[in-house]
Design a protein around this motif. Structure first.
Motif, PDB file in Angstrom:
ATOM      1  N   LEU A   1      -8.281   8.986  12.400  1.00  0.00           N
ATOM      2  CA  LEU A   1      -7.895   7.588  12.545  1.00  0.00           C
ATOM      3  C   LEU A   1      -6.550   7.516  13.240  1.00  0.00           C
ATOM      4  O   LEU A   1      -5.604   8.210  12.868  1.00  0.00           O
ATOM      5  N   VAL A   2      -6.460   6.689  14.292  1.00  0.00           N
ATOM      6  CA  VAL A   2      -5.195   6.374  14.954  1.00  0.00           C
ATOM      7  C   VAL A   2      -4.913   4.907  14.669  1.00  0.00           C
ATOM      8  O   VAL A   2      -5.766   4.055  14.907  1.00  0.00           O
ATOM      9  N   ALA A   3      -3.720   4.610  14.151  1.00  0.00           N
ATOM     10  CA  ALA A   3      -3.477   3.246  13.708  1.00  0.00           C
ATOM     11  C   ALA A   3      -1.997   2.913  13.742  1.00  0.00           C
ATOM     12  O   ALA A   3      -1.141   3.802  13.779  1.00  0.00           O
ATOM     13  N   THR A   4      -1.700   1.633  13.731  1.00  0.00           N
ATOM     14  CA  THR A   4      -0.339   1.150  13.521  1.00  0.00           C
ATOM     15  C   THR A   4      -0.134   0.934  12.024  1.00  0.00           C
ATOM     16  O   THR A   4      -1.103   0.858  11.261  1.00  0.00           O
ATOM     17  N   PRO A   5       1.119   0.802  11.580  1.00  0.00           N
ATOM     18  CA  PRO A   5       1.339   0.481  10.167  1.00  0.00           C
ATOM     19  C   PRO A   5       0.626  -0.792   9.723  1.00  0.00           C
ATOM     20  O   PRO A   5       0.121  -0.864   8.599  1.00  0.00           O
ATOM     21  N   ALA A   6       0.559  -1.790  10.607  1.00  0.00           N
ATOM     22  CA  ALA A   6      -0.118  -3.033  10.246  1.00  0.00           C
ATOM     23  C   ALA A   6      -1.594  -2.805   9.968  1.00  0.00           C
ATOM     24  O   ALA A   6      -2.165  -3.370   9.030  1.00  0.00           O
TER      25      ALA A   6
END
Length: 444
Positions: free
Chosen positions: A265-270
């Motif tokens: 998974l690649v994600a932003t904190p949001a």
């Protein structure tokens, strides 16, 4: 000599800590890696979305057919082609088809970007052809003389032996980033008229095919695709998965459903804050990319690191993430940014861009293959808000016409060569000072 103000000891550590290892790229054109998987494992599922799937063989054939259509429309290497779609399987066909022509793709999420933004992107990038789907064709503000091609419309048959491969330099444009679209859909203001940055094939291959940024993706792994197509990080999800033979799980409205079956998974904190790590039993690796230079909040990072290996990632605006992915340790006294990845550099500089001794606080600049080398990367694609001013500078430490990018992040090297994140350079002075003092207290 760029390092003349440093002691011999600090000169040695400046090079040792600030330069990632030099490694060869297995292929500086990432879409060639996708084509190899189509040849070697044509029946492997390349992507799935809302119950539909496409294999690597099918994806490659559709992209070949699209490349033939684009060539008939006059698209040539070096051209800019708009890709105005939503997250979907046609999105992948469009992206790969554009790259097969040697052109540069210009992505925007047609469901999020207002018309003024799309019109600005078309004008600033100089696109003459825009790809979309029939459902959203009416939303594209197409100027006279431009061509709109529906990805779900009829395409010519693909050549029996694939499309001819045009000669493409690794330093040619791969895509142009105009930033993520405003979710509010506002049709005015600076968010609707972003500046653009051209990312080269070498920039992207360095991100996807070297060191820890490959995220350990293996053939058969499931990689969630949750981010806005126009974001700098979306290519990491999409082409990072396809270049390693994984299955891209394209999220719909229910992003949690895609995350639940993902290995990577690649994600932003949001995005992470809206997901439950306990509901992701397969998850092996999470790369969290800080927003606006801010690190992932410690409680959120700790929570996810207990489920999977979590990498803190960051990069300056307009460059492919990420310069220093570092595995998060919940037991560590402070989050670290780690060290530069292969073929990249990180410098701690004073306001006059002079190198600082190890341990002193300054602004982080990054260089190497993650930074576009073309000085026109902003000037010819609509730097209307002045965001490119001062963002890049000649790299005196690498030389050879290379450039370095400003991050506006404060940091310092620890004695053992780890980067500490000390806040944003544009934060109010008391806040930046407090963040620095707190970290000194933590680690002293």
């Amino acid at each position: 000599m760029p390092l003349r103000d440093l002691s011999p000891h600090d000169q040695r550590l400046f090079r040792q800590y600030g330069h990632g290892p030099a490694v060869p790229l297995p292929d500086p054109l990432v879409h060639h890696a996708v084509e190899r998987h189509a040849t070697e494992a044509p029946h492997t599922v390349a992507a799935e979305h809302l119950g539909g799937t496409i294999t690597y063989g099918e994806l490659n054939r559709y992209a070949d057919a699209l490349a033939v259509r684009l060539a008939r429309e006059g698209v040539r290497p070096g051209d800019h082609v708009g890709l105005f779609v939503r997250r979907s399987i046609p999105m992948l066909v469009g992206l790969l088809g554009i790259l097969k022509t040697g052109a540069t793709h210009v992505p925007q999420d047609i469901g999020l970007a207002p018309r003024t933004r799309l019109a600005h992107v078309i004008h600033a990038a100089g696109t003459r052809v825009v790809l979309t789907v029939e459902q959203h064709a009416h939303r594209v503000p197409l100027p006279a003389g431009h061509r709109l091609i529906a990805l779900d419309g009829p395409l010519p048959p693909a050549p029996r032996h694939g499309t001819p491969r045009p000669r493409v330099s690794p330093d040619a444009g791969c895509h142009i980033l105009f930033g993520s679209a405003s979710v509010s859909g506002s049709d005015s203001g600076p968010a609707a008229r972003p500046h653009g940055t051209k990312v080269t094939h070498r920039n992207l291959a360095t991100l996807l095919l070297t060191g820890p940024r490959g995220l350990g993706i293996r053939a058969g792994d499931r990689v969630a695709q949750l981010l806005d197509l126009a974001s700098a990080t979306a290519a990491w999800e999409i082409l990072g998965c396809l270049a390693h033979g994984g299955t891209l799980v394209i999220g719909g409205e229910d992003t949690a459903a895609a995350a639940r079956t993902a290995d990577v998974l690649v994600a932003t904190p949001a995005v992470l804050s809206g997901l439950d790590p306990a509901a992701c039993p397969r998850l092996r690796t999470v790369a969290v990319v800080g927003e606006a230079g801010a690190p992932c909040p410690r409680p959120l990072a700790d929570r996810w690191a207990r489920r999977a290996g979590l990498l803190h990632c960051w990069a300056p605006t307009g460059t492919p993430a990420t310069a220093t992915p570092h595995r998060h340790d919940p037991a560590a006294p402070f989050p670290s940014l780690g060290r530069p990845t292969p073929n990249n550099t990180v410098y701690v500089l004073d306001p006059d861009r002079r190198p600082l001794p190890i341990g002193e606080t300054g602004e982080l600049w990054t260089g190497g293959d993650c930074v576009p080398s073309d000085p026109r990367a902003h000037d010819d694609i609509g730097d209307i808000d002045g965001l490119g001013t001062g963002h890049y500078a000649p790299d005196p430490f690498l030389g050879g016409g290379r450039r370095m990018a400003r991050t506006r992040i404060l940091g310092r090297w620890t004695p053992d060569g780890e980067l500490e994140h000390l806040g944003h350079a544009d934060a109010p002075a008391p806040l930046a000072h407090t963040a620095q003092a707190a970290l000194h207290l933590t680690v002293s």
